[in-house]
Design a protein around this motif. Structure first.
Motif, short mmCIF file in Angstrom:
data_model
loop_
_atom_site.label_atom_id
_atom_site.label_comp_id
_atom_site.label_asym_id
_atom_site.label_seq_id
_atom_site.Cartn_x
_atom_site.Cartn_y
_atom_site.Cartn_z
N HIS A 95 0.96 -0.86 0.16
CA HIS A 95 -0.56 -0.42 0.18
C HIS A 95 1.42 1.27 -0.03
N THR A 96 0.81 2.11 -1.04
CA THR A 96 1.43 2.77 -1.36
C THR A 96 0.67 4.66 -0.05
N ILE A 97 1.84 5.77 0.56
CA ILE A 97 1.09 6.19 1.57
C ILE A 97 1.48 7.33 1.10
N ARG A 98 -0.33 8.09 0.92
CA ARG A 98 -0.26 9.50 0.36
C ARG A 98 -0.30 9.85 2.05
N ALA A 99 -0.97 9.18 2.59
CA ALA A 99 -1.88 10.41 3.96
C ALA A 99 -0.72 10.70 4.60
N ARG A 100 -1.04 11.96 4.95
CA ARG A 100 -0.38 12.44 6.43
C ARG A 100 0.03 11.56 7.26
N ILE A 101 1.36 11.74 7.67
CA ILE A 101 1.66 10.96 8.81
C ILE A 101 2.53 11.52 9.92
N GLU A 102 1.95 11.35 11.41
CA GLU A 102 2.09 12.56 12.47
C GLU A 102 2.50 11.16 13.29
N THR A 103 3.80 12.35 14.15
CA THR A 103 3.66 11.46 15.66
C THR A 103 3.59 12.24 16.87
N ILE A 104 3.11 11.27 17.77
CA ILE A 104 3.05 12.79 18.96
C ILE A 104 3.99 12.07 20.00
N SER A 105 4.59 11.73 20.67
CA SER A 105 5.72 11.30 21.62
C SER A 105 5.29 11.23 22.96
N GLY A 106 4.87 12.42 23.42
CA GLY A 106 3.93 13.39 24.50
C GLY A 106 3.41 12.29 25.04
N TYR A 107 2.18 11.44 24.37
CA TYR A 107 1.16 10.72 24.68
C TYR A 107 1.75 9.23 25.12
N SER A 108 2.90 8.84 24.73
CA SER A 108 3.78 7.97 25.32
C SER A 108 3.43 7.42 26.68
N ALA A 109 2.73 6.28 27.17
CA ALA A 109 2.37 5.82 28.43
C ALA A 109 3.42 5.32 29.68
N HIS A 110 4.72 5.27 28.77
CA HIS A 110 5.58 4.89 28.54
C HIS A 110 6.54 6.23 29.87
#
Length: 475
Positions: free
Chosen positions: A402-417
Motif C-alpha cells: 500500500h502506497t502511503i499518501r496520507a499525512r503521517i504524524e507522531t506525538i511522542s508525548g502521549y506515550s504511556a512510558h
C-alpha cells in the motif's frame, strides 16, 4: 549460585515478552509478569514454541503482575499449561481488567470455544489475589526467610504497579529490597496519578523503552493533537489513531473530551462539537466501561471534571463500533464521504485488528492522517508507516503493498512510558537508591543511552552504582 538471583525470560534483549524470575532459595522463587513476544521480538512464524514456558514452575511461590498489557501477561495460558498452580498477585483494578485481556488473547491465539474459554477464566479467577496499593503481602514466612511484596502505582495504565520485594534472611540476619519497575508512566498523564519512587531499593530491574528519548510536555502534545484534528477538519478527512485497547484509548478520550469542551467554532464554520470520535474496538469499549467503574482510582484532575458534571469517558460526540459488519460500514462510509472524524482502533502498532482495514482504505488518500501516539516496535507495520510514510513510501498490510499518501504524524508525548528524564528521576529521587540496576524492556540503543545517563547521575551524586543491560536466561 548467588541468591537471591534475577533471571530474565523475556524483555531482556528486546521490548516485549516481559518475564522476570527472582530465585530466593534453590527451591523457592517469584515470577514477575509472563508476557507475549511481539514485533521483531517474536521468532518469525514459530511463536508457539517461543512462548512455551521452559523454566521451572514447581518452585514458584507466586506470580506477580505489574499490569495487564499483553506483553506482560499474554503467556499466562502457557504458564498454567506448564503446571503453575500458585496465586496470581495483582492490583485491585488489574484484577478487573486481566480476565478481559486473557479472554481476548485466548480467542485470537488459542480457541473460540466459549466453554473452554470460560473454564480457563474460572481457573484464572480462582488464582487471582488482588491486593491494595502500598500494602505488604506475605508470600513466604518460614525459619529461613520472610518474603513480602508490595505494589505501588506506576502510572502506566489503570491498575499498573511497580513491585517491591522485601526479603529477610533470618539465618544471616540481613534484608534486601528488590524492585521491579514494570512499565513506568510519564508524568502528567491523563486520568492517572504520576508514579512516586520507592523509599529504597538495593537492586532495581528498570524498563528502558524510551531510555534515549524525551517526550513533549502535556500542553505541547495537546496542542499538536488539536492541530492534527484541525487539519482533518479542513481537509474533510479522517484522523486514524492506532491505539491499544487499554490505557492509550482511555487517555485519548479524556484529552479529546477536554479539547471538544473548550473548542471555539472555527472561522470556516466547522465546529469541534460536531466532530465524531469513533472507538472501533469492542474490547476497548469494554475496558472503557471498567475504567468508568473504577473512578476512585482516577487522579485529582479527573475528579474535578466529574464534579463539574462532565463525563470524560462518556461524552456526546463519542461513538463505539461493535460488530464486524458495522465496522466495515464505518470504514466504507468515512473513506467515501470525507466526513471529518477521529477513529481510535487497535492494534497500537498496526500489526492486526480493525485499524488495518482503515489503513488499507485511507493510506493512499491525502485527505487523511495517521497519527501515532505510542511506541512502534521494530518489525511492525506501524514502524514501517512511521519511517517511510513521510517520504511517500509504502507498507505491507496482509501481504499487499500500500502506497502511503496520507499525512503521517507522531506525538511522542502521549506515550504511556516514562522518558529518559522520568526514568532517571525514578532512581535519583529514592532516599536510598540502588547499588545495581538491570535494564530491561528496551532496544540496545535505548538501554545504552539510559545507562550513560544513570552513570552520569551517579558520578555527579557520588553514588556507587553498577548498571548493566539484562541478558536473557538460556532455555
Amino acid at each position: 549460585m548467588d541468591l537471591p538471583r534475577i533471571t530474565h525470560h523475556g524483555a531482556a534483549d528486546g521490548v516485549t515478552g516481559s518475564c522476570h524470575r527472582l530465585q530466593i532459595t534453590p527451591d523457592q522463587a517469584l515470577l514477575v509478569d509472563c508476557g507475549l513476544f511481539q514485533g521483531e521480538d517474536a521468532a518469525g512464524d514459530d511463536t508457539l514454541e517461543q512462548h512455551q514456558v521452559t523454566f521451572p514452575v514447581h518452585d514458584l511461590l507466586a506470580m506477580v503482575v505489574t499490569h495487564v498489557h499483553i506483553d506482560h501477561i499474554g503467556r499466562l495460558p502457557y504458564l498454567l499449561a506448564a503446571g503453575y498452580q500458585g496465586p496470581i498477585i495483582c492490583s485491585v483494578p488489574s484484577a478487573r481488567l486481566l480476565p478481559l485481556v486473557i479472554e481476548d488473547a485466548l480467542k485470537i491465539g488459542f480457541t473460540r470455544d466459549e466453554r473452554m474459554i470460560r473454564r480457563f477464566l474460572d481457573v484464572v479467577d480462582e488464582r487471582l489475589t488482588p491486593i491494595d496499593y502500598n500494602t505488604w503481602h506475605t508470600v513466604l514466612d518460614d525459619p529461613g526467610h520472610t518474603v513480602r511484596v508490595r505494589l505501588q502505582r506506576a502510572g502506566h495504565i489503570l491498575g499498573s504497579a511497580y513491585v517491591e520485594a522485601d526479603i529477610a534472611h533470618h539465618t544471616a540476619g540481613t534484608r534486601e529490597r528488590i524492585v521491579f519497575s514494570g512499565d513506568l508512566g510519564a508524568p502528567h498523564a491523563p486520568l492517572l496519578p504520576a508514579p512516586k519512587p520507592p523509599y529504597r531499593a538495593d537492586r532495581l530491574v528498570l524498563e528502558s523503552t524510551y531510555g534515549n528519548r524525551r517526550h513533549d510536555d502535556r500542553r505541547n502534545r495537546r496542542q499538536r493533537l488539536k492541530a492534527a484534528i484541525d487539519r482533518a477538519l479542513a481537509n474533510r478527512g479522517t484522523v486514524i489513531i492506532p491505539a491499544f485497547s487499554i490505557g492509550r484509548t482511555q487517555e485519548l478520550l479524556y484529552e479529546l473530551e477536554g479539547l471538544i469542551h473548550n473548542a471555539p467554532v472555527r472561522s470556516d464554520g466547522t465546529d469541534w462539537r460536531n466532530l465524531e470520535i469513533i472507538v472501533d474496538s469492542p474490547l476497548a469499549a469494554r475496558f472503557t466501561a471498567v475504567y468508568r467503574d473504577l473512578k476512585p482510582h482516577w487522579d485529582a484532575e479527573a475528579h474535578k471534571r466529574l464534579r463539574a458534571g462532565r463525563h470524560p469517558l462518556a461524552f456526546d460526540n463519542l461513538y463505539t463500533v461493535d460488530d464486524h459488519d458495522e465496522h466495515l460500514q464505518t470504514v466504507d462510509y468515512l473513506a467515501r464521504t470525507g466526513r471529518p472524524a477521529v477513529v481510535i482502533a487497535a492494534s497500537g502498532m498496526a500489526a492486526g485488528g480493525r485499524v488495518v482495514n482503515y489503513l488499507k482504505r485511507m493510506l493512499g488518500d491525502r485527505r487523511h492522517c495517521v497519527l501515532f501516539v505510542g511506541y512502534q516496535g521494530a518489525g511492525t507495520p506501524g514502524r514501517a508507516i512511521q519511517q517511510h510514510g513521510p517520504d511517500g513510501g509504502w507498507v505491507d498490510l496482509d501481504g499487499e503493498r500500500h502506497t502511503i499518501r496520507a499525512r503521517i504524524e507522531t506525538i511522542s508525548g502521549y506515550s504511556a512510558h516514562a522518558d529518559q528524564k522520568g526514568l532517571v528521576d525514578f532512581v535519583r529521587r529514592m532516599r536510598r537508591p540502588p547499588h545495581t540496576i538491570h535494564l530491561v524492556h528496551g532496544d540496545p540503543t535505548a538501554q545504552q543511552s539510559l545507562r550513560r545517563a544513570l552513570e552520569a547521575w551517579a558520578e555527579e551524586a557520588g553514588h556507587a552504582l553498577t548498571v548493566h543491560a539484562a541478558t536473557p536466561d538460556p532455555p
